[in-house]
Motif scaffolding. Structure first.
Motif, PDB file in Angstrom:
ATOM      1  N   ASP A 121       0.830  -1.204   0.000  1.00  0.00           N
ATOM      2  CA  ASP A 121       0.000   0.000   0.000  1.00  0.00           C
ATOM      3  C   ASP A 121       0.864   1.254   0.000  1.00  0.00           C
ATOM      4  OD1 ASP A 121      -2.239  -1.583   0.021  1.00  0.00           O
ATOM      5  OD2 ASP A 121      -2.623  -1.368   2.181  1.00  0.00           O
ATOM      6  N   LEU A 122       1.940   1.215   0.772  1.00  0.00           N
ATOM      7  CA  LEU A 122       2.843   2.371   0.840  1.00  0.00           C
ATOM      8  C   LEU A 122       3.545   2.582  -0.491  1.00  0.00           C
ATOM      9  CD1 LEU A 122       4.099   4.603   2.510  1.00  0.00           C
ATOM     10  CD2 LEU A 122       5.808   2.958   3.334  1.00  0.00           C
ATOM     11  N   GLU A 123       3.921   1.490  -1.139  1.00  0.00           N
ATOM     12  CA  GLU A 123       4.561   1.592  -2.451  1.00  0.00           C
ATOM     13  C   GLU A 123       3.602   2.192  -3.469  1.00  0.00           C
ATOM     14  OE1 GLU A 123       7.109   1.792  -5.320  1.00  0.00           O
ATOM     15  OE2 GLU A 123       7.759   0.945  -3.398  1.00  0.00           O
ATOM     16  N   LEU A 124       2.335   1.787  -3.420  1.00  0.00           N
ATOM     17  CA  LEU A 124       1.328   2.339  -4.327  1.00  0.00           C
ATOM     18  C   LEU A 124       1.138   3.832  -4.064  1.00  0.00           C
ATOM     19  CD1 LEU A 124      -0.860   2.042  -6.475  1.00  0.00           C
ATOM     20  CD2 LEU A 124      -2.452   1.356  -4.654  1.00  0.00           C
ATOM     21  N   LEU A 125       1.049   4.199  -2.793  1.00  0.00           N
ATOM     22  CA  LEU A 125       0.907   5.613  -2.443  1.00  0.00           C
ATOM     23  C   LEU A 125       2.108   6.413  -2.912  1.00  0.00           C
ATOM     24  CD1 LEU A 125      -0.629   7.855  -0.953  1.00  0.00           C
ATOM     25  CD2 LEU A 125       0.543   7.153   1.145  1.00  0.00           C
ATOM     26  N   VAL A 151       7.739  13.757   0.698  1.00  0.00           N
ATOM     27  CA  VAL A 151       6.942  12.568   0.984  1.00  0.00           C
ATOM     28  C   VAL A 151       7.504  11.363   0.244  1.00  0.00           C
ATOM     29  CG1 VAL A 151       4.674  11.512   0.722  1.00  0.00           C
ATOM     30  CG2 VAL A 151       4.854  13.882   1.478  1.00  0.00           C
ATOM     31  N   ARG A 152       7.932  11.560  -0.984  1.00  0.00           N
ATOM     32  CA  ARG A 152       8.546  10.472  -1.750  1.00  0.00           C
ATOM     33  C   ARG A 152       9.787   9.952  -1.039  1.00  0.00           C
ATOM     34  NH1 ARG A 152      11.919  12.579  -6.504  1.00  0.00           N
ATOM     35  NH2 ARG A 152      13.196  13.014  -4.669  1.00  0.00           N
ATOM     36  N   GLU A 182      10.451   6.234   0.621  1.00  0.00           N
ATOM     37  CA  GLU A 182      11.568   5.386   0.229  1.00  0.00           C
ATOM     38  C   GLU A 182      12.366   4.927   1.444  1.00  0.00           C
ATOM     39  OE1 GLU A 182      13.904   7.307  -2.736  1.00  0.00           O
ATOM     40  OE2 GLU A 182      12.345   7.215  -4.271  1.00  0.00           O
ATOM     41  N   VAL A 183      12.488   5.824   2.433  1.00  0.00           N
ATOM     42  CA  VAL A 183      13.177   5.447   3.668  1.00  0.00           C
ATOM     43  C   VAL A 183      12.409   4.345   4.382  1.00  0.00           C
ATOM     44  CG1 VAL A 183      13.823   6.246   5.976  1.00  0.00           C
ATOM     45  CG2 VAL A 183      14.308   7.667   3.986  1.00  0.00           C
ATOM     46  N   MET A 184      11.087   4.460   4.415  1.00  0.00           N
ATOM     47  CA  MET A 184      10.259   3.480   5.097  1.00  0.00           C
ATOM     48  C   MET A 184      10.204   2.143   4.354  1.00  0.00           C
ATOM     49  SD  MET A 184       7.148   6.072   6.119  1.00  0.00           S
ATOM     50  CE  MET A 184       6.167   4.831   6.970  1.00  0.00           C
ATOM     51  N   MET A 235       2.099   9.542  -5.523  1.00  0.00           N
ATOM     52  CA  MET A 235       2.688  10.816  -5.143  1.00  0.00           C
ATOM     53  C   MET A 235       3.765  11.239  -6.147  1.00  0.00           C
ATOM     54  SD  MET A 235       2.663  13.251  -2.866  1.00  0.00           S
ATOM     55  CE  MET A 235       1.804  12.517  -1.478  1.00  0.00           C
ATOM     56  N   ARG A 236       4.568  10.288  -6.586  1.00  0.00           N
ATOM     57  CA  ARG A 236       5.696  10.605  -7.466  1.00  0.00           C
ATOM     58  C   ARG A 236       5.239  10.945  -8.876  1.00  0.00           C
ATOM     59  NH1 ARG A 236      10.309   6.086  -6.675  1.00  0.00           N
ATOM     60  NH2 ARG A 236      11.297   7.429  -8.224  1.00  0.00           N
TER      61      ARG A 236
END
Length: 234
Positions: free
Chosen positions: A17-21, A72-73, A77-79, A25-26
């Motif tokens: 889900d985070l990757e999709l978000l 945010v991007r 990426e850090v997460m 965003m990007r």
């Protein structure tokens, strides 16, 4: 009753889900914002004097939002990264690049580099540029002076095996009681959208490198953000 999702599967779904978000965003949001900015520029010759003021607000808000998508991007990426490999990064190269990029983005600001940046290699990774980019942007975006002035310096302490970067501005400063909390997740210590997440990202990265970041008062006015990073061996 449906079976509860096991922790490993839940974690994988959260990462997906985070990757999709992050992708949204990007690409989608950032592209739409850049389109708004481009059309705002095309309107310059088609508005009256009153309209120019409104158009300037649109441009500034769009630029701020685009910058926020970058932050945010980077945070996403850090997460998302797993066991990122830290290595020796050339401090002078990364810092010089970020100063030039932010200087180009904020033509109204005056950037001064005190001396030459030391040719030091610090413990970090390819996200180090995000640390300096966010601090340099903050020094301009949250500045109430005309023109905003930003002084950047760096030095090496061989005895302590660290390099220290200092980014000073002539803005309103940060009250002593807020100097630690502004680095907290979601804090808005600088009273401006995006300040909290940017500084949270800065602290998260610097601590990952084994370093430290703090803010103090500048003389006669403003704030100084300092980043201390360990020197790489070899």
């Amino acid at each position: 009753m449906a079976d509860e999702m096991d922790p490993e599967r839940r974690l994988k779904q959260q990462r997906d889900d985070l990757e999709l978000l992050n992708q949204v965003m990007r690409h989608d949001i950032r592209n739409d914002l850049q389109l708004v900015g481009a059309y705002a520029s095309l309107l310059e010759d088609h508005v009256d004097e009153d309209g120019e003021a409104y158009l300037e607000v649109i441009r500034e808000s769009t630029e701020s939002a685009v910058a926020l998508t970058t932050t945010v991007r980077d945070l996403a990426e850090v997460m998302l990264r797993e066991d990122a490999q830290q290595s020796g990064i050339a401090l002078d190269r990364v810092l010089s690049q970020q100063v030039e990029e932010v200087r180009s983005a904020y033509a109204e600001a005056v950037f001064t580099v005190e001396g030459a940046f030391p040719e030091a290699t610090v413990v970090a990774d390819d996200m180090l540029g995000s640390v300096f980019r966010n601090l340099l942007r903050n020094a301009v975006q949250h500045n109430d002076k005309t023109p905003p002035k930003v002084d950047v310096s760096a030095a090496v302490d061989e005895e302590a095996d660290v390099a220290e970067v200092r980014i000073a501005d002539n803005g309103p400063g940060v009250p002593a009681e807020h100097r630690d909390e502004i680095f907290g997740k979601g804090e808005k210590g600088l009273d401006s959208p995006g300040a909290g997440i940017g500084l949270y990202l800065v602290r998260s990265l610097v601590e990952t490198y084994g370093g430290d970041v703090w803010v103090q008062g500048n003389e006669p006015e403003g704030a100084v953000f300092a980043v201390r990073l360990p020197l790489a061996e070899g």
